[in-house]
Scaffold this motif. Sequence first.
Motif, PDB file in Angstrom:
ATOM      1  N   PRO A   9     -61.572 -66.741 -39.884  1.00 23.99           N
ATOM      2  CA  PRO A   9     -60.279 -66.134 -40.239  1.00 23.99           C
ATOM      3  C   PRO A   9     -59.750 -66.668 -41.564  1.00 23.99           C
ATOM      4  O   PRO A   9     -59.577 -67.877 -41.741  1.00 23.99           O
ATOM      5  CB  PRO A   9     -59.363 -66.545 -39.073  1.00 23.99           C
ATOM      6  CG  PRO A   9     -60.300 -66.844 -37.951  1.00 23.99           C
ATOM      7  CD  PRO A   9     -61.535 -67.412 -38.579  1.00 23.99           C
ATOM      8  N   ASP A  10     -59.529 -65.774 -42.499  1.00 27.15           N
ATOM      9  CA  ASP A  10     -58.857 -66.115 -43.751  1.00 27.15           C
ATOM     10  C   ASP A  10     -57.383 -65.780 -43.554  1.00 27.15           C
ATOM     11  O   ASP A  10     -56.963 -64.633 -43.678  1.00 27.15           O
ATOM     12  CB  ASP A  10     -59.445 -65.318 -44.918  1.00 27.15           C
ATOM     13  CG  ASP A  10     -58.991 -65.848 -46.270  1.00 27.15           C
ATOM     14  OD1 ASP A  10     -57.801 -66.186 -46.392  1.00 27.15           O
ATOM     15  OD2 ASP A  10     -59.819 -65.924 -47.201  1.00 27.15           O
ATOM     16  N   TYR A  11     -56.601 -66.803 -43.236  1.00 32.07           N
ATOM     17  CA  TYR A  11     -55.225 -66.573 -42.803  1.00 32.07           C
ATOM     18  C   TYR A  11     -54.362 -65.967 -43.903  1.00 32.07           C
ATOM     19  O   TYR A  11     -53.403 -65.250 -43.613  1.00 32.07           O
ATOM     20  CB  TYR A  11     -54.612 -67.889 -42.304  1.00 32.07           C
ATOM     21  CG  TYR A  11     -55.343 -68.473 -41.122  1.00 32.07           C
ATOM     22  CD1 TYR A  11     -55.245 -67.889 -39.877  1.00 32.07           C
ATOM     23  CD2 TYR A  11     -56.167 -69.598 -41.266  1.00 32.07           C
ATOM     24  CE1 TYR A  11     -55.924 -68.415 -38.785  1.00 32.07           C
ATOM     25  CE2 TYR A  11     -56.855 -70.123 -40.182  1.00 32.07           C
ATOM     26  CZ  TYR A  11     -56.727 -69.534 -38.950  1.00 32.07           C
ATOM     27  OH  TYR A  11     -57.417 -70.051 -37.879  1.00 32.07           O
ATOM     28  N   LEU A  12     -54.703 -66.238 -45.151  1.00 30.73           N
ATOM     29  CA  LEU A  12     -53.927 -65.659 -46.240  1.00 30.73           C
ATOM     30  C   LEU A  12     -54.042 -64.142 -46.229  1.00 30.73           C
ATOM     31  O   LEU A  12     -53.035 -63.418 -46.232  1.00 30.73           O
ATOM     32  CB  LEU A  12     -54.410 -66.219 -47.580  1.00 30.73           C
ATOM     33  CG  LEU A  12     -53.803 -65.573 -48.829  1.00 30.73           C
ATOM     34  CD1 LEU A  12     -52.298 -65.789 -48.860  1.00 30.73           C
ATOM     35  CD2 LEU A  12     -54.464 -66.102 -50.089  1.00 30.73           C
ATOM     36  N   PHE A  44     -60.267 -54.331 -45.243  1.00 27.50           N
ATOM     37  CA  PHE A  44     -60.061 -55.502 -46.099  1.00 27.50           C
ATOM     38  C   PHE A  44     -60.144 -56.792 -45.283  1.00 27.50           C
ATOM     39  O   PHE A  44     -60.763 -57.778 -45.721  1.00 27.50           O
ATOM     40  CB  PHE A  44     -58.703 -55.380 -46.790  1.00 27.50           C
ATOM     41  CG  PHE A  44     -58.370 -56.533 -47.680  1.00 27.50           C
ATOM     42  CD1 PHE A  44     -58.984 -56.698 -48.905  1.00 27.50           C
ATOM     43  CD2 PHE A  44     -57.429 -57.476 -47.290  1.00 27.50           C
ATOM     44  CE1 PHE A  44     -58.679 -57.765 -49.730  1.00 27.50           C
ATOM     45  CE2 PHE A  44     -57.108 -58.547 -48.105  1.00 27.50           C
ATOM     46  CZ  PHE A  44     -57.734 -58.688 -49.329  1.00 27.50           C
ATOM     47  N   VAL A  45     -59.531 -56.802 -44.096  1.00 23.66           N
ATOM     48  CA  VAL A  45     -59.584 -57.991 -43.241  1.00 23.66           C
ATOM     49  C   VAL A  45     -61.020 -58.286 -42.827  1.00 23.66           C
ATOM     50  O   VAL A  45     -61.468 -59.445 -42.849  1.00 23.66           O
ATOM     51  CB  VAL A  45     -58.685 -57.796 -41.998  1.00 23.66           C
ATOM     52  CG1 VAL A  45     -58.943 -58.897 -40.967  1.00 23.66           C
ATOM     53  CG2 VAL A  45     -57.224 -57.805 -42.396  1.00 23.66           C
ATOM     54  N   ALA A  56     -68.174 -60.860 -41.199  1.00 24.46           N
ATOM     55  CA  ALA A  56     -69.492 -61.296 -41.681  1.00 24.46           C
ATOM     56  C   ALA A  56     -69.615 -61.286 -43.202  1.00 24.46           C
ATOM     57  O   ALA A  56     -70.169 -62.238 -43.773  1.00 24.46           O
ATOM     58  CB  ALA A  56     -70.575 -60.423 -41.049  1.00 24.46           C
ATOM     59  N   PRO A  57     -69.109 -60.251 -43.919  1.00 27.76           N
ATOM     60  CA  PRO A  57     -69.212 -60.322 -45.389  1.00 27.76           C
ATOM     61  C   PRO A  57     -68.490 -61.526 -45.977  1.00 27.76           C
ATOM     62  O   PRO A  57     -68.975 -62.135 -46.942  1.00 27.76           O
ATOM     63  CB  PRO A  57     -68.571 -59.004 -45.848  1.00 27.76           C
ATOM     64  CG  PRO A  57     -68.723 -58.083 -44.689  1.00 27.76           C
ATOM     65  CD  PRO A  57     -68.582 -58.942 -43.483  1.00 27.76           C
ATOM     66  N   VAL A 116     -64.074 -54.665 -50.629  1.00 28.41           N
ATOM     67  CA  VAL A 116     -62.721 -54.895 -51.132  1.00 28.41           C
ATOM     68  C   VAL A 116     -62.387 -53.975 -52.299  1.00 28.41           C
ATOM     69  O   VAL A 116     -61.280 -53.422 -52.372  1.00 28.41           O
ATOM     70  CB  VAL A 116     -62.567 -56.376 -51.552  1.00 28.41           C
ATOM     71  CG1 VAL A 116     -61.234 -56.596 -52.263  1.00 28.41           C
ATOM     72  CG2 VAL A 116     -62.663 -57.275 -50.336  1.00 28.41           C
ATOM     73  N   ALA A 117     -63.319 -53.788 -53.223  1.00 29.01           N
ATOM     74  CA  ALA A 117     -63.024 -53.081 -54.468  1.00 29.01           C
ATOM     75  C   ALA A 117     -63.254 -51.579 -54.396  1.00 29.01           C
ATOM     76  O   ALA A 117     -62.659 -50.834 -55.184  1.00 29.01           O
ATOM     77  CB  ALA A 117     -63.864 -53.663 -55.612  1.00 29.01           C
TER      78      ALA A 117
END
Length: 661
Positions: free
Chosen positions: A366-369, A410-411, A417-418, A436-437
């Motif tokens: 988890p990337d909390y940002l 995006f999440v 996995a990416p 993302v892009a």
Amino acid sequence: MPQSQLESHDRTPFAILVGSGLAAVAICVAIGGAAAPFAVSDPGAAVRWGLPIVQLIHDVAVAVTIGLLLVGAFIVPETGRTHRRVTLARLAGGWAAVWGVAGLAGVVLEFAALSGMSLTTPGLLTQLQSFIWQLDVTRIGLLSALGAFVIAGFAGFVVRRKEGLAWLVFGAWLALAPLALTGHSAATEDHMGGVNALAMHLLGATTWIGGLVALIVMRSSLGNHLAISVRRYSTVAIWCYGFVLGSGLLATYINLGSISALASPYGLLLGIKTVAIIALGVAGWWHRRTIIAALEKGASSAAAFTRLALGEIFIMGVALGAAVAVARTPSPGELSEPISTPVYALTGYPDPGPPSRASWLTSWQPDYLWITVSAVAIGIYLMWAVRLHRRGDAWPVLRTLSWVIGWLIFVYATSGAPGVYGKVLFSWHMIEHMGVAMIAPLFLVPGAPITLALRALPSRTDKTMGPRELILKVVHSKYLRVFANPVIAAAMFFFSMAIFYYSPLFELALRTHTGHVLMMIHFLMSGYIFVWVLIGTDPGPKKWPPLALLVVLFTTISFHAFFGVILTESNSLLAPDFFNNLGLAWMDDPLRDQHVGGAIAWGLGEVPTLVLAIAVAWQWMRSDDKETRRKDRRAERDGDADLEAYNRALAALADRDARQR
């Protein structure tokens, strides 16, 4: 407002804040033992006691600076007879200077504590000059202090323009956020999560405290505008409270390590902060429930607001002092020795192991940002859509669904996995990049968030910049006209990517948290703007003809495919010092993995290109159809006056030719 009157009003909240903070620091230092001599290389009592005191002054100055700028730009109304924005900008400039001075003093004291040198040791400044850019705590502290001095300098030049103050608010946040890299959370096993939590905590707390201080400073000059100012601040405070509470719980979970650690000095200090935050939540609820309503009925409740606000300031001072003491107390979850694996040393995360087919669904970090950013974006969008529905206006469900899907993609790209394998493998990094892009913007742009915001947000007529006014200012700015030019947008989308990968920026983004965050922001924004100029329906600069847009699209994607081909045939490894030193036992050929990443960049870009081309062509046909229907409706209204005029012109020409013959 006379300066002497202003000074008589602004001493009280600052004295309460600083006094309560110092008292809290003294108590918390005793609990945390920060005042005791260091076991090794003690720098002396001046450094031990000076650090928490200077840190408190620094934190107070940061909060007051941000609060004054925020209130001046977005909250207090302005009239032709008042000069509140000028007063607030000048005060903010002064407190920004205090922030900068305290930051520099903190850099000196931190270096003295790290080196075990007292302030009177010969050669201290010489040693500091040699190592200031090599140590994270001194380098980041110096950059933050320099940012504060920049804000102090610009505050005097933008006093007449509310958008100038708005930019300074964002600048102050930008100068503050990197300080999260030097806290205890940065030394835990979940380095990235701890840094993100602390950054959100710092931004929320300083904005919350500073806004209330600024309102108390200006309370006597607001008059009838006090009620609307307090209500607007209350909305900001609710958001800040959510960020402070959520990020505080996350940081506590990361830093404590276990429930038993609650009995440690660090746990006791967190207990003081928790009680203070709960008390502030209760005070805020009471504020919204009674005081604001009473203020809107008449000015007789101004004294009640002041008493309650000063009480909140006192509690905030205690919480701020506890936070300073927490920063000087080792956390139970802090790593005594860094994890020695090369993967963790380079990325801040453990080796995820070789990917499998199941990894697409089972691998998560988890990337909390970005989870927070996505949750806030979805929540605000849904809130606006519900607001339109309640007042009887329709909003397409497909747009809402598209917006939600875009953020979920995006999440997944950043936390799934990416995101997990993108930190160690170039091929997976390219999947993350494309997600993302290119893929997420295909869903985000059709959501038309700007159109929804302009329909849902109320407009202001009192010379303040609310969210709607800020959006309009950005949408119609000359800067957006430049970036929204299809050629410029295409250049940002492709050429900046090529420059990024073939420069040291790529390795910096792989090694550092700040670089990684900036990389994600660039990927998302460049992709969003590129898709927006092609198929976006939100208001903005005038769109190019569809044929020209198709030319730009296919030219850009051709370069993108060419970039992928170059990667597949390259014999040199990008970021070699990073990938060669990871030491992955299950990855023996990073160059081959880079070739796979090039093939992904080449192949994965084809589907979004086809979708964009179809969307541009479809909009082209719709615009032609709308133009045809518009002409038909006009012909029905005026009896096809254009055709009649054309026939009359032809008849006149024929008659003239006949006379000439």
